[in-house]
Design a protein around this motif. Sequence first.
Motif, PDB file in Angstrom:
ATOM      1  N   ARG A  71       0.846  -1.060   0.126  1.00  0.00           N
ATOM      2  CA  ARG A  71      -0.012  -0.088   0.040  1.00  0.00           C
ATOM      3  C   ARG A  71       0.892   1.315   0.054  1.00  0.00           C
ATOM      4  NH1 ARG A  71      -3.972   0.971   4.659  1.00  0.00           N
ATOM      5  NH2 ARG A  71      -3.851   2.919   4.006  1.00  0.00           N
ATOM      6  N   ILE A  73       1.465   4.914   0.903  1.00  0.00           N
ATOM      7  CA  ILE A  73       1.117   5.924   2.124  1.00  0.00           C
ATOM      8  C   ILE A  73       1.700   7.194   1.946  1.00  0.00           C
ATOM      9  CG2 ILE A  73       0.843   6.296   4.744  1.00  0.00           C
ATOM     10  CD1 ILE A  73       0.377   3.139   4.880  1.00  0.00           C
ATOM     11  N   GLY A 212      -1.424   8.870   5.702  1.00  0.00           N
ATOM     12  CA  GLY A 212      -2.695   8.010   5.330  1.00  0.00           C
ATOM     13  C   GLY A 212      -2.391   7.530   3.756  1.00  0.00           C
ATOM     14  N   TYR A 251       7.019  -1.013   5.863  1.00  0.00           N
ATOM     15  CA  TYR A 251       6.899  -2.170   6.968  1.00  0.00           C
ATOM     16  C   TYR A 251       5.829  -3.145   6.495  1.00  0.00           C
ATOM     17  CZ  TYR A 251       2.644   0.745   7.842  1.00  0.00           C
ATOM     18  OH  TYR A 251       1.509   1.240   7.753  1.00  0.00           O
ATOM     19  N   GLU A 288      -9.974  10.116  14.162  1.00  0.00           N
ATOM     20  CA  GLU A 288      -8.647   9.697  13.445  1.00  0.00           C
ATOM     21  C   GLU A 288      -7.577   9.690  14.714  1.00  0.00           C
ATOM     22  OE1 GLU A 288      -7.262   9.538   9.369  1.00  0.00           O
ATOM     23  OE2 GLU A 288      -9.133  10.527   8.982  1.00  0.00           O
TER      24      GLU A 288
ATOM     25  N   PRO B 281     -14.040  15.461  -1.694  1.00  0.00           N
ATOM     26  CA  PRO B 281     -14.989  15.377  -0.773  1.00  0.00           C
ATOM     27  C   PRO B 281     -14.786  14.623   0.404  1.00  0.00           C
ATOM     28  CG  PRO B 281     -15.641  13.842  -2.615  1.00  0.00           C
ATOM     29  CD  PRO B 281     -14.462  14.386  -2.927  1.00  0.00           C
ATOM     30  N   ILE B 283     -13.942  12.641   2.772  1.00  0.00           N
ATOM     31  CA  ILE B 283     -13.857  11.116   2.948  1.00  0.00           C
ATOM     32  C   ILE B 283     -13.776  10.524   4.243  1.00  0.00           C
ATOM     33  CG2 ILE B 283     -12.990   8.693   2.030  1.00  0.00           C
ATOM     34  CD1 ILE B 283     -11.274  11.194   0.180  1.00  0.00           C
ATOM     35  N   GLU B 284     -14.768   9.779   4.575  1.00  0.00           N
ATOM     36  CA  GLU B 284     -14.955   9.294   5.953  1.00  0.00           C
ATOM     37  C   GLU B 284     -13.660   8.121   6.374  1.00  0.00           C
ATOM     38  OE1 GLU B 284     -16.488   9.852   9.066  1.00  0.00           O
ATOM     39  OE2 GLU B 284     -16.829  11.682   7.582  1.00  0.00           O
ATOM     40  N   SER B 285     -13.100   8.402   7.305  1.00  0.00           N
ATOM     41  CA  SER B 285     -12.057   7.758   7.828  1.00  0.00           C
ATOM     42  C   SER B 285     -11.198   6.766   6.904  1.00  0.00           C
ATOM     43  CB  SER B 285     -12.382   7.075   8.844  1.00  0.00           C
ATOM     44  OG  SER B 285     -13.381   6.209   8.514  1.00  0.00           O
ATOM     45  N   THR B 286     -10.160   7.310   6.044  1.00  0.00           N
ATOM     46  CA  THR B 286      -9.642   6.407   5.232  1.00  0.00           C
ATOM     47  C   THR B 286      -8.875   5.501   6.061  1.00  0.00           C
ATOM     48  OG1 THR B 286      -8.775   8.488   4.579  1.00  0.00           O
ATOM     49  CG2 THR B 286      -8.619   6.631   2.797  1.00  0.00           C
ATOM     50  N   PRO B 287      -8.702   4.240   5.829  1.00  0.00           N
ATOM     51  CA  PRO B 287      -8.095   3.431   6.836  1.00  0.00           C
ATOM     52  C   PRO B 287      -6.507   3.869   6.558  1.00  0.00           C
ATOM     53  CG  PRO B 287      -8.438   2.301   4.560  1.00  0.00           C
ATOM     54  CD  PRO B 287      -9.381   3.450   4.641  1.00  0.00           C
ATOM     55  N   SER B 288      -5.971   4.256   7.883  1.00  0.00           N
ATOM     56  CA  SER B 288      -4.471   4.923   7.731  1.00  0.00           C
ATOM     57  C   SER B 288      -3.765   3.688   8.238  1.00  0.00           C
ATOM     58  CB  SER B 288      -4.751   5.932   8.876  1.00  0.00           C
ATOM     59  OG  SER B 288      -5.389   5.515   9.820  1.00  0.00           O
ATOM     60  N   ALA B 289      -2.300   4.121   8.170  1.00  0.00           N
ATOM     61  CA  ALA B 289      -1.364   3.116   8.364  1.00  0.00           C
ATOM     62  C   ALA B 289      -1.122   3.234   9.864  1.00  0.00           C
ATOM     63  CB  ALA B 289      -0.017   3.635   7.625  1.00  0.00           C
TER      64      ALA B 289
END
Lengths: 319, 289
Positions: A71, A73, A212, A251, A288, B281, B283-289
């Motif tokens: 991915r 980031i 992100g 990672y 977040e 727009p 975006i609701e909570s992108t999966p973050s590292a």
Amino acid sequence: MLSIIRRQGLRATMGSLSQVATRTALPAPRLAMAARSYAAAANASPIKSNISTTSSSLVSSTKDLVINGNRIIAGAVLSRQPLILRDLTPFEQEYFTYQKNLERGNAAPFGAEFYFKKGSVAERRWKQQEAERSGNATSASSRGKEASSQMEDELSEEDRVAALESKIAFNDRVTEADRKNDVRSLERSLARTLYLIVKKPRDQHSWQFPQGGVHVCENLQEAAGRELQEECGSNMDLWFVGRVPIGHYNYKLPNAVKTDSTSAPTGAKVFFMKAHIFSGQVKVDNKEIVDFAWVTKQEMKDYVAPEYYEAVKDMLSDF
Amino acid sequence: MASLTRSARHLLASTPIKAPLATCSRFASTSTKTATSSKESNDTVVLQPKQEYTTGLTRLREHYQGTVQEDLMVLTYNHTFKPKAKIPEGVRVELKGNRHIKPAPKAPAANRVPELVKIDVHCMMKEALTSKFNLLSGFMAIQSITGEMPELINSKKGVHPWKLRAGNPIGCKVTLKGDKMYQFMDKLVEVVLPRMKEWPGLPESAGDATGNIGMGFPPSALSLFPEIENNFDMFPRMTGFDVTFTTTAATNLEARLLLSGFNMPFQVKNRAPPVPKAAAPSIESTPSA
């Protein structure tokens, strides 16, 4: 000087961060410059790069970008530049005072009659300052004291008031935030470069740079800017330094679910983009991120995970 | 002006026609000079200290080393750099117009980040044609704003219609390096340029394509310098002057980046359109590292 600049509105807008700092408590020699003025000069590349130009406006996709099972980031290394000159080492201090005395001793004679009209207030004030200075230079010598006391007698009350008014008072180099150890304030450690780190609601790797996932059809800079806006709010005046990343970090994903599909990412690559803050402050959304801190490189060691620090430490300024 | 100008006056008076350019070098001279010049300098007032003193940190130098250098490295980085093919020996390359071949661009490297090398402040006074002592005012003004003793410039050629004879003093020049250079830059950028009304900033085309940028100042700009502002009446003639920034940059763009890092204002003609804020727009909570 500052007010002149503000009035004129130099194209290179001084970040109002530094203005705020000056208004409240800014020690004497300032070092706050607007790095954003680069954007004005390199009108071709960086200013456009600070604005979303790529196809993202055409193809708006929220799909995560995965390349070779990794991915991608984007992280933002958001820094606040030093606002004042650094502290001198004791040796430097000694050296500079020594050189100053030498310079004064060997200086060409000053044509006071050229610069000051005879009998003017300015001339008297200058003579007084000169007496003070020679008093300082010879510190304990009685001659200097005598001279200064003699000057004192000559000065009128009016002069003293004028001298007091024109006297420059230096602010403290240590601010309120330093004393309280308020890591969320941007007005701490004025002589150092500060970096923004945010805390995510989890146990491991909770403290990190804001970062992100990059979407498909989005460049690194846009992704970093978007992530910053999502996590830290839009109440910040930022400038991204160029479009190239200044470092990266690989990672393995801990909970890589290999069962559902073969294309699921097994690792992640974080690319760090450099940015400066000029004004504003982070606003925690409590979803977040739950906390943030403005820390120096050395302080960051206490917050982030050791392997993370190892990966990012070379991008950061020691000063 | 008496005591201050004494040596400058002496310098002018003692300048023989067709003297070498660096007559005033003896003012900064040490014992290595010839006997005749040291004899001459005995009856002059030495205006310049014999040695440079470092009496503190320089604001802009610290800023350059702390911020500008790192940012320039990122901004001028070129990942797909390809060195140009070398011109084989014996092949002569003709360029169109009045251009000459520039050295081939080098790969970006940490030790090749553009840096300010020197600032030249130069003035030429037409009034010096009638009497060389008219040059004194400009001489003193340049000395006041730079803090260094200017170098006298004699004309190389005579131009008859202007009544200029070869070897007559016609202008003066100061070359600033090191701390003095950064201090002058600081003064220029913080005090003088913001007060120049209706000056739009350096044009986008500024630069000589080899990394140097020059700009000219009108006589009125001289009075904006704090050193001259307070004693404006003392200078009988105001003169325009040129300032040249010499940098190690290879292109105009790099030189402009460097100068704008010191807050030098530049004109921006084609501003990019404002950012469409709603492009992405929320975006609701992108999966973050």
